[in-house]
Design a protein around this motif. Structure first.
Motif, PDB file in Angstrom:
ATOM      1  N   GLY A 138       8.756  -6.551   0.890  1.00 48.98           N
ATOM      2  CA  GLY A 138       9.659  -6.085  -0.157  1.00 48.98           C
ATOM      3  C   GLY A 138       9.666  -4.590  -0.325  1.00 48.98           C
ATOM      4  N   GLY A 139       8.686  -3.893   0.309  1.00 51.69           N
ATOM      5  CA  GLY A 139       8.656  -2.443   0.236  1.00 51.69           C
ATOM      6  C   GLY A 139       7.534  -1.916  -0.632  1.00 51.69           C
ATOM      7  N   ASP A 140       7.092  -0.690  -0.350  1.00 50.37           N
ATOM      8  CA  ASP A 140       6.046  -0.066  -1.154  1.00 50.37           C
ATOM      9  C   ASP A 140       6.507   0.062  -2.609  1.00 50.37           C
ATOM     10  OD1 ASP A 140       4.622   0.217   1.179  1.00 50.37           O
ATOM     11  OD2 ASP A 140       5.092   2.343   1.441  1.00 50.37           O
ATOM     12  N   PRO A 141       5.699  -0.346  -3.568  1.00 55.25           N
ATOM     13  CA  PRO A 141       6.108  -0.254  -4.976  1.00 55.25           C
ATOM     14  C   PRO A 141       6.488   1.168  -5.394  1.00 55.25           C
ATOM     15  CG  PRO A 141       4.164  -1.633  -4.759  1.00 55.25           C
ATOM     16  CD  PRO A 141       4.395  -1.021  -3.408  1.00 55.25           C
ATOM     17  N   GLU A 142       5.761   2.164  -4.870  1.00 54.71           N
ATOM     18  CA  GLU A 142       6.077   3.553  -5.237  1.00 54.71           C
ATOM     19  C   GLU A 142       7.475   3.933  -4.765  1.00 54.71           C
ATOM     20  OE1 GLU A 142       1.655   3.125  -4.477  1.00 54.71           O
ATOM     21  OE2 GLU A 142       3.493   2.591  -3.405  1.00 54.71           O
ATOM     22  N   LEU A 143       7.856   3.459  -3.595  1.00 59.67           N
ATOM     23  CA  LEU A 143       9.189   3.752  -3.080  1.00 59.67           C
ATOM     24  C   LEU A 143      10.256   3.054  -3.913  1.00 59.67           C
ATOM     25  CD1 LEU A 143      11.233   4.874  -1.080  1.00 59.67           C
ATOM     26  CD2 LEU A 143      10.691   2.978   0.454  1.00 59.67           C
ATOM     27  N   LEU A 144      10.025   1.787  -4.240  1.00 63.01           N
ATOM     28  CA  LEU A 144      10.996   1.067  -5.065  1.00 63.01           C
ATOM     29  C   LEU A 144      11.187   1.759  -6.411  1.00 63.01           C
ATOM     30  CD1 LEU A 144       9.855  -2.606  -4.329  1.00 63.01           C
ATOM     31  CD2 LEU A 144      11.760  -1.370  -3.302  1.00 63.01           C
ATOM     32  N   ASP A 145      10.085   2.238  -6.994  1.00 66.11           N
ATOM     33  CA  ASP A 145      10.189   2.957  -8.262  1.00 66.11           C
ATOM     34  C   ASP A 145      10.975   4.260  -8.091  1.00 66.11           C
ATOM     35  OD1 ASP A 145       8.791   1.029  -9.657  1.00 66.11           O
ATOM     36  OD2 ASP A 145       6.857   2.061  -9.507  1.00 66.11           O
ATOM     37  N   ALA A 146      10.772   4.938  -6.957  1.00 65.95           N
ATOM     38  CA  ALA A 146      11.486   6.191  -6.715  1.00 65.95           C
ATOM     39  C   ALA A 146      12.990   5.948  -6.572  1.00 65.95           C
ATOM     40  CB  ALA A 146      10.936   6.868  -5.461  1.00 65.95           C
ATOM     41  N   ILE A 147      13.363   4.826  -5.955  1.00 67.07           N
ATOM     42  CA  ILE A 147      14.788   4.475  -5.829  1.00 67.07           C
ATOM     43  C   ILE A 147      15.373   4.177  -7.201  1.00 67.07           C
ATOM     44  CG2 ILE A 147      16.430   2.824  -4.834  1.00 67.07           C
ATOM     45  CD1 ILE A 147      14.347   2.429  -2.539  1.00 67.07           C
ATOM     46  N   VAL A 148      14.646   3.394  -7.997  1.00 68.24           N
ATOM     47  CA  VAL A 148      15.093   3.072  -9.358  1.00 68.24           C
ATOM     48  C   VAL A 148      15.297   4.361 -10.161  1.00 68.24           C
ATOM     49  CG1 VAL A 148      14.385   2.030 -11.547  1.00 68.24           C
ATOM     50  CG2 VAL A 148      14.055   0.774  -9.405  1.00 68.24           C
ATOM     51  N   ASP A 149      14.317   5.257 -10.095  1.00 70.24           N
ATOM     52  CA  ASP A 149      14.387   6.508 -10.852  1.00 70.24           C
ATOM     53  C   ASP A 149      15.539   7.379 -10.369  1.00 70.24           C
ATOM     54  OD1 ASP A 149      12.154   5.710 -12.252  1.00 70.24           O
ATOM     55  OD2 ASP A 149      10.758   6.986 -11.141  1.00 70.24           O
ATOM     56  N   ARG A 150      15.776   7.407  -9.083  1.00 75.11           N
ATOM     57  CA  ARG A 150      16.841   8.251  -8.540  1.00 75.11           C
ATOM     58  C   ARG A 150      18.216   7.761  -9.000  1.00 75.11           C
ATOM     59  NH1 ARG A 150      17.046  11.997  -4.466  1.00 75.11           N
ATOM     60  NH2 ARG A 150      19.029  12.259  -3.394  1.00 75.11           N
ATOM     61  N   LEU A 151      18.439   6.464  -8.927  1.00 74.10           N
ATOM     62  CA  LEU A 151      19.742   5.932  -9.320  1.00 74.10           C
ATOM     63  C   LEU A 151      19.986   6.094 -10.821  1.00 74.10           C
ATOM     64  CD1 LEU A 151      19.791   2.748  -7.086  1.00 74.10           C
ATOM     65  CD2 LEU A 151      21.254   4.749  -6.851  1.00 74.10           C
ATOM     66  N   SER A 152      18.929   6.016 -11.600  1.00 73.54           N
ATOM     67  CA  SER A 152      19.055   6.223 -13.035  1.00 73.54           C
ATOM     68  C   SER A 152      19.307   7.692 -13.357  1.00 73.54           C
ATOM     69  CB  SER A 152      17.784   5.752 -13.739  1.00 73.54           C
ATOM     70  OG  SER A 152      17.818   6.079 -15.103  1.00 73.54           O
ATOM     71  N   GLY A 153      18.480   8.571 -12.800  1.00 72.75           N
ATOM     72  CA  GLY A 153      18.587   9.988 -13.106  1.00 72.75           C
ATOM     73  C   GLY A 153      19.808  10.648 -12.509  1.00 72.75           C
ATOM     74  N   ARG A 154      20.193  10.205 -11.332  1.00 77.26           N
ATOM     75  CA  ARG A 154      21.299  10.846 -10.617  1.00 77.26           C
ATOM     76  C   ARG A 154      22.653  10.305 -11.068  1.00 77.26           C
ATOM     77  NH1 ARG A 154      21.025  13.712  -5.502  1.00 77.26           N
ATOM     78  NH2 ARG A 154      18.949  14.166  -6.278  1.00 77.26           N
ATOM     79  N   PHE A 155      22.741   8.992 -11.263  1.00 78.45           N
ATOM     80  CA  PHE A 155      24.044   8.354 -11.514  1.00 78.45           C
ATOM     81  C   PHE A 155      24.115   7.553 -12.808  1.00 78.45           C
ATOM     82  CE2 PHE A 155      23.239   8.264  -6.816  1.00 78.45           C
ATOM     83  CZ  PHE A 155      24.053   9.351  -6.503  1.00 78.45           C
ATOM     84  N   GLY A 156      23.027   7.497 -13.540  1.00 78.66           N
ATOM     85  CA  GLY A 156      23.033   6.749 -14.789  1.00 78.66           C
ATOM     86  C   GLY A 156      23.113   5.248 -14.608  1.00 78.66           C
TER      87      GLY A 156
END
Length: 401
Positions: free
Chosen positions: A73-91
């Motif tokens: 399913g992927g490294d948890p840190e990476l999944l969190d970074a994707i979540v944070d990026r989509l929230s911070g960048r695009f709301g």
């Protein structure tokens, strides 16, 4: 402050400016070897710039450890970074469980078509469009329902009237490229909302390729799925670091959906055939999202300047070439149909020393068009433009003789 930032930040533009043809050809790869050693390669969507130091170091560090299986399913840190990026960048608010890591977005196009449609189903997409859109429909036995965009003076627009005429009882899916490759359109929220109305009216599912979402010069990127809970429930969003951070060769992308049923259908349709990205891809992507923001900002600035330089030269030296200045991406479609040699434009320019993409790859009606990639150093871009101008002038003289 990171010492790496201090070390290269003042000279980052100089690093991009310093890229030479010899450096580009020093390594094996599709871009600079496919058309031979003589042509300047401004075709496939790679950047010619060195990747961020932070990404290089993260990959090197990961190599010093056991290169075993990645976490499922992927490294948890990476999944969190994707979540944070989509929230911070695009709301756009998503969760780890909404992300399916895949080895590149093209595979996501094929996987989505296989999962959401059956052979014989109709799939609507705008053309001209990135070739794997058409391939993923045709090669799986689905039916392309092409919606040609309207070419205006300095832009391309969605043709909503023609869009309605396409729909049949077999139409199941809309495939959207936003930002749009190869036209460079960054669709406005109003345009996307109108497209969402069309989706609801005809009860369609959606695959939205948003791989170029970080490369915006004018306007603002809107995630299609973020328009409403209803769109979230119908949409597979494709995203990844490959274009933004020049990491296409690492093979990393994501299929994102707030509807777990859609992701389950993708997994079922591709079981055993869609491996997760490798540990080096994950390490590089995590570093890109958490450490390489300065490199990202400066590369977008450099691309913006290249875009403006390219278009100033086109307007001054090749005024017969019809084109629209891209609002995003580092790709631009050039219309050579004012010239007698238009049908052979890509071959003529290649013979003159510049390799560009053939227009018909983006749709059968785009003969006479070529796509140029301006993600290179200014010196290489100018060399290519010099050759293009010389080639067009020479060919025009020959045909008028």
């Amino acid at each position: 402050m990171n010492s790496l930032f201090l070390r290269y930040h003042p000279h980052m533009q100089e690093r991009f400016d310093a890229v030479t043809v010899e450096e580009c050809r020093a390594f094996t790869g599709a871009k600079w070897h496919h058309f031979g050693e003589e042509a300047l390669a401004l075709w496939v969507a790679d950047m010619d710039f060195p990747i961020a130091d932070e990404i290089q170091q993260a990959i090197q560090k990961r190599i010093t450890h056991n290169i075993g299986y990645p976490q499922h399913g992927g490294d948890p840190e990476l999944l969190d970074a994707i979540v944070d990026r989509l929230s911070g960048r695009f709301g756009w608010q998503i969760e780890r469980k909404d992300i399916m890591l895949i080895p590149g977005v093209v595979r996501g196009l094929f996987a989505g078509v296989l999962a959401l449609t059956q052979p014989g189903d109709g799939v609507v997409t705008q053309v001209p469009v990135y070739p794997p859109f058409l391939m993923s429909i045709e090669n799986t036995g689905r039916v392309v329902q092409a919606n040609p965009m309207l070419q205006k003076e300095n832009t391309w627009e969605l043709d909503f009237e023609q869009l309605e005429s396409l729909v049949t009882p077999q139409t199941r899916l809309l495939m959207l490229c936003n930002p749009q490759n190869p036209t460079g359109r960054v669709f406005s929220r109003a345009e996307l909302e109108k497209l969402a109305e069309f989706v609801l009216k005809h009860d369609l599912l959606v695959i939205s390729d948003e791989l170029h979402a970080d490369l915006i010069f004018d306007g603002e990127h809107t995630v299609f799925a973020s328009l409403s809970p209803e769109m979230e429930s119908r949409t597979l969003t494709l995203y990844g670091p490959g274009k933004t951070f020049n990491l296409a060769g690492l093979g990393m992308g994501y299929i994102i959906s707030r509807n777990p049923e859609l992701l389950a259908r993708v997994r079922k349709a591709t079981v055993g055939m869609l491996p997760e990205p490798n540990v080096l891809s994950m390490a590089g992507t995590l570093a890109a999202y958490t450490q390489a923001q300065q490199w990202e900002r400066e590369v977008v600035q450099y691309l913006h300047a290249n875009r403006d330089h390219l278009n100033a030269r086109l307007k001054a030296e090749l005024p017969e070439v019809k084109t629209a200045v891209p609002e995003g991406t580092y790709l631009q479609l050039l219309d050579f149909n004012a010239y007698p040699f238009a049908a052979e434009a890509q071959k003529v320019l290649l013979a003159g020393g510049v390799a560009l993409n053939e227009g018909t790859a983006f749709g059968k009606d785009y003969k006479g068009y070529v796509r140029i990639n301006f993600a290179t150093s200014r010196q290489i871009l100018d060399q290519a433009l010099d050759l293009m101008v010389k080639t067009v002038q020479t060919k025009t003289v020959q045909q008028n003789a």
